[in-house]
Scaffold this motif. Structure first.
Motif, short mmCIF file in Angstrom:
data_model
loop_
_atom_site.label_atom_id
_atom_site.label_comp_id
_atom_site.label_asym_id
_atom_site.label_seq_id
_atom_site.Cartn_x
_atom_site.Cartn_y
_atom_site.Cartn_z
N GLY A 74 -3.54 -21.63 2.89
CA GLY A 74 -3.72 -21.15 4.25
C GLY A 74 -5.12 -20.67 4.56
N TYR B 100 -2.75 -16.84 5.09
CA TYR B 100 -2.34 -17.21 6.44
C TYR B 100 -2.61 -16.11 7.47
CZ TYR B 100 -0.08 -21.39 4.60
OH TYR B 100 0.16 -22.60 4.00
N HIS C 78 -9.69 -16.88 7.93
CA HIS C 78 -8.91 -16.06 6.99
C HIS C 78 -9.27 -14.59 7.23
CE1 HIS C 78 -7.68 -15.32 2.49
NE2 HIS C 78 -7.17 -14.43 3.31
#
Length: 290
Positions: free
Chosen positions: A68, A106, A149
């Motif tokens: 992610g 994520y 991120h």
């Protein structure tokens, strides 16, 4: 996390070439009206990518990233906390200059900070009793972020920024944009108390900033008002943002809104001066109505 260990690992990464840090960087001051700006002239940022630009890789194989995530931690690790990973910033203008990444790849840079984020930052800020550090969060593309991120940055606190009055007890600096701050009283703050301060300041920033960022129309679900959060052991600032940059050579993050602007060339400084330093910060933030 011990400061000596952080510095030892950071210096090793610089010496090995993994991290770019300019030992010969210069501070160039410029006065604009009542405000003193500090340009940090450093070659370390020459190859830094942004959300809208990519740099060609010299590697035939990209290092793996956390699921992610759009930030590789491979080769840059400093240590881990309960909910965050501490790595060296590849492109840095402080010694050390750290990224504090959410362990969950994520989590996104357009989200508000939570208690775990602030708890991790507080631990790093309090790792030293001799050096004053600053943690900052560039929330959203219009807040000056360069990666999605969720992460904060930590580095030694620059001296003589617009916020210096918060430590000196001198008269408040008059900035051309809305900012909201809180000095901390004596005693040790808990993460829950830090979160309460942050939410109160963010509420005020949202009231004046709203969804008026340059990219508000394309903001993802869950995005909060673009803003900058700057935290030391003695105060916190939250300020709303409307734009991340005036042009591709004049963009700032949280520290830039406090008058500390990192640049690669003197041409960039000339560009800032030509645009008008005070006027540009007003445009990047939410200008005060005089």
């Amino acid at each position: 996390m011990d400061e000596s260990l952080i510095l030892s690992k950071f210096d090793y990464l610089v010496e090995s070439g993994h991290v770019l840090y300019d030992n010969n960087q210069q501070i160039i001051e410029h006065i604009d009206g009542d405000l003193k700006f500090q340009f940090v002239l450093t070659s370390a940022l020459a190859k830094k990518p942004t959300l809208t630009t990519t740099q060609p890789s010299t590697n035939t194989q990209e290092p793996p990233k956390r699921e992610g995530s759009d930030i590789s931690t491979t080769g840059f690790e400093i240590g881990t906390l309960d909910t965050h990973i501490v790595i060296a910033n590849k492109f840095c203008f402080g010694r050390p200059h750290l990224l504090l990444l959410a362990a969950d790849g994520y989590r996104r840079q357009y989200e508000a900070l939570d208690e775990a984020d602030l708890a991790s930052a507080w631990r790093i800020l309090n790792a030293s009793v001799e050096t004053d550090y600053v943690a900052f969060y560039n929330c959203g593309r219009d807040g000056g972020c360069s990666r999605l991120h969720k992460h904060m940055q930590v580095m030694p606190l620059p001296g003589n920024s617009f916020a210096a009055f918060l430590d000196s007890g001198s008269e408040e600096t008059t900035v051309p944009f809305h900012w909201f701050y809180r000095r901390f009283g004596g005693g040790v703050l808990t993460p829950a108390e830090l979160l309460g301060v942050y939410r109160d300041l963010l509420r005020k920033a949202t009231e004046v900033g709203g969804g008026r960022g340059e990219h508000a129309a394309s903001a993802p679900v869950g995005a909060v008002c673009p803003h900058n959060m700057i935290l030391t052991k003695t105060w916190m600032i939250v300020l709303p943002r409307r734009k991340g940059a005036i042009n591709k050579e004049a963009g700032v993050n949280s520290l830039g809104m406090l008058g500390v602007i990192a640049v690669v060339t003197t041409k960039e400084i000339d560009n800032w001066v030509r645009l008008g330093l005070t006027e540009s910060l007003a445009e990047l933030g939410v200008p005060k109505v005089v």
